[in-house]
Scaffold this motif. Structure first.
Motif, PDB file in Angstrom:
ATOM      1  N   GLN A  14     -18.469-116.007   0.136  1.00  0.00           N
ATOM      2  CA  GLN A  14     -19.018-116.130  -1.214  1.00  0.00           C
ATOM      3  C   GLN A  14     -18.026-115.836  -2.334  1.00  0.00           C
ATOM      4  OE1 GLN A  14     -22.133-117.253  -1.940  1.00  0.00           O
ATOM      5  NE2 GLN A  14     -22.350-117.615   0.247  1.00  0.00           N
ATOM      6  N   ASN A  15     -17.054-114.932  -2.065  1.00  0.00           N
ATOM      7  CA  ASN A  15     -16.188-114.497  -3.158  1.00  0.00           C
ATOM      8  C   ASN A  15     -14.846-113.982  -2.633  1.00  0.00           C
ATOM      9  OD1 ASN A  15     -16.591-111.704  -2.339  1.00  0.00           O
ATOM     10  ND2 ASN A  15     -18.609-111.870  -3.287  1.00  0.00           N
ATOM     11  N   GLY A  16     -13.987-113.581  -3.559  1.00  0.00           N
ATOM     12  CA  GLY A  16     -12.662-113.106  -3.202  1.00  0.00           C
ATOM     13  C   GLY A  16     -12.671-111.834  -2.377  1.00  0.00           C
ATOM     14  N   VAL A  17     -13.601-110.938  -2.665  1.00  0.00           N
ATOM     15  CA  VAL A  17     -13.681-109.683  -1.903  1.00  0.00           C
ATOM     16  C   VAL A  17     -13.991-109.977  -0.444  1.00  0.00           C
ATOM     17  CG1 VAL A  17     -14.963-107.517  -1.624  1.00  0.00           C
ATOM     18  CG2 VAL A  17     -14.320-108.300  -3.916  1.00  0.00           C
ATOM     19  N   GLN A  18     -14.955-110.841  -0.204  1.00  0.00           N
ATOM     20  CA  GLN A  18     -15.288-111.215   1.172  1.00  0.00           C
ATOM     21  C   GLN A  18     -14.140-111.972   1.824  1.00  0.00           C
ATOM     22  OE1 GLN A  18     -18.951-113.418   0.927  1.00  0.00           O
ATOM     23  NE2 GLN A  18     -20.210-111.556   0.776  1.00  0.00           N
ATOM     24  N   ALA A  40      -9.648-122.283  -2.409  1.00  0.00           N
ATOM     25  CA  ALA A  40     -10.737-122.231  -3.374  1.00  0.00           C
ATOM     26  C   ALA A  40     -10.618-123.481  -4.230  1.00  0.00           C
ATOM     27  CB  ALA A  40     -10.648-120.967  -4.227  1.00  0.00           C
ATOM     28  N   ARG A  45      -7.283-119.386  -8.488  1.00  0.00           N
ATOM     29  CA  ARG A  45      -8.097-118.486  -7.653  1.00  0.00           C
ATOM     30  C   ARG A  45      -7.552-118.453  -6.225  1.00  0.00           C
ATOM     31  NH1 ARG A  45     -14.371-119.082  -6.025  1.00  0.00           N
ATOM     32  NH2 ARG A  45     -14.734-116.907  -5.455  1.00  0.00           N
ATOM     33  N   ILE A  49      -6.236-114.932  -4.489  1.00  0.00           N
ATOM     34  CA  ILE A  49      -6.852-114.435  -3.255  1.00  0.00           C
ATOM     35  C   ILE A  49      -5.827-114.401  -2.126  1.00  0.00           C
ATOM     36  CG2 ILE A  49      -8.591-114.886  -1.492  1.00  0.00           C
ATOM     37  CD1 ILE A  49     -10.344-116.072  -3.775  1.00  0.00           C
ATOM     38  N   GLY A 104     -18.209-122.795  -5.605  1.00  0.00           N
ATOM     39  CA  GLY A 104     -17.524-121.554  -5.954  1.00  0.00           C
ATOM     40  C   GLY A 104     -17.197-120.662  -4.775  1.00  0.00           C
ATOM     41  N   LYS A 105     -17.422-121.150  -3.575  1.00  0.00           N
ATOM     42  CA  LYS A 105     -17.130-120.349  -2.389  1.00  0.00           C
ATOM     43  C   LYS A 105     -15.648-120.447  -2.036  1.00  0.00           C
ATOM     44  CE  LYS A 105     -21.838-120.896  -0.794  1.00  0.00           C
ATOM     45  NZ  LYS A 105     -22.723-121.418   0.242  1.00  0.00           N
ATOM     46  N   VAL A 106     -15.241-119.641  -1.087  1.00  0.00           N
ATOM     47  CA  VAL A 106     -13.843-119.590  -0.647  1.00  0.00           C
ATOM     48  C   VAL A 106     -13.812-119.924   0.837  1.00  0.00           C
ATOM     49  CG1 VAL A 106     -11.784-118.139  -0.451  1.00  0.00           C
ATOM     50  CG2 VAL A 106     -13.370-117.796  -2.364  1.00  0.00           C
TER      51      VAL A 106
END
Length: 114
Positions: A14-18, A40, A45, A49, A104-106
Motif C-alpha cells: 500500500q505504501n512506502g513503509v510497507q 511506483a 517515489r 523508496i 498509488g501502490k508500490v
C-alpha cells in the motif's frame, strides 16, 4: 518467499513503509540488494523508496539497451509494463501490476540470479 521455477517474486504493498518492510523481509530470506526492485507510478517515489529500502530500480542491465531507449518515448504506464516484463513477467501480469501502481501502490519484485 521463494521463487518457483526461477520465476520472479512480486508483492504489491500500500505504501512506502510497507515497501521498506517487504524489502527487509526479502533481505532476511537471502535476496541480495541487487536482486530486489521497487516500482511506483511516480519516478521520484520509486527513487526515494528504493534508497530507503536498500533496493534497486529497474535499469538498463535488466531491461536491455533497446527497451531502455524505447522507454524514453513511452508513457509512464507503458514504461512500467516494459520494466515488469523485463523482470520475467508476462504482458498480462505486467498490465495487472501496472494497474495496481495506478492506484498509488508500490510493487516489490525480487529475483534470484544464478
Amino acid at each position: 518467499m521463494s521463487t518457483i521455477d526461477n520465476k520472479s517474486y512480486a508483492k504489491v504493498v500500500q505504501n512506502g513503509v510497507q515497501a521498506v518492510e517487504a524489502v527487509q523481509e526479502l533481505h532476511s530470506t537471502g535476496y541480495a540488494a541487487d536482486d530486489i526492485f521497487v516500482l511506483a507510478h511516480d519516478q521520484d517515489r520509486s527513487d526515494r523508496i528504493a534508497d530507503a529500502a536498500n533496493a534497486n530500480e529497474v535499469g538498463i542491465k535488466e531491461e536491455g539497451v533497446f527497451t531502455a531507449i524505447a522507454n524514453l518515448f513511452r508513457s509512464r504506464g507503458d514504461e512500467l509494463r516494459a520494466k515488469i516484463v523485463s523482470l520475467g513477467f508476462t504482458e498480462t501480469e505486467a498490465a495487472f501490476y501496472e494497474k495496481e501502481l495506478d492506484f498509488g501502490k508500490v510493487l516489490i519484485i525480487a529475483r534470484k540470479t544464478f
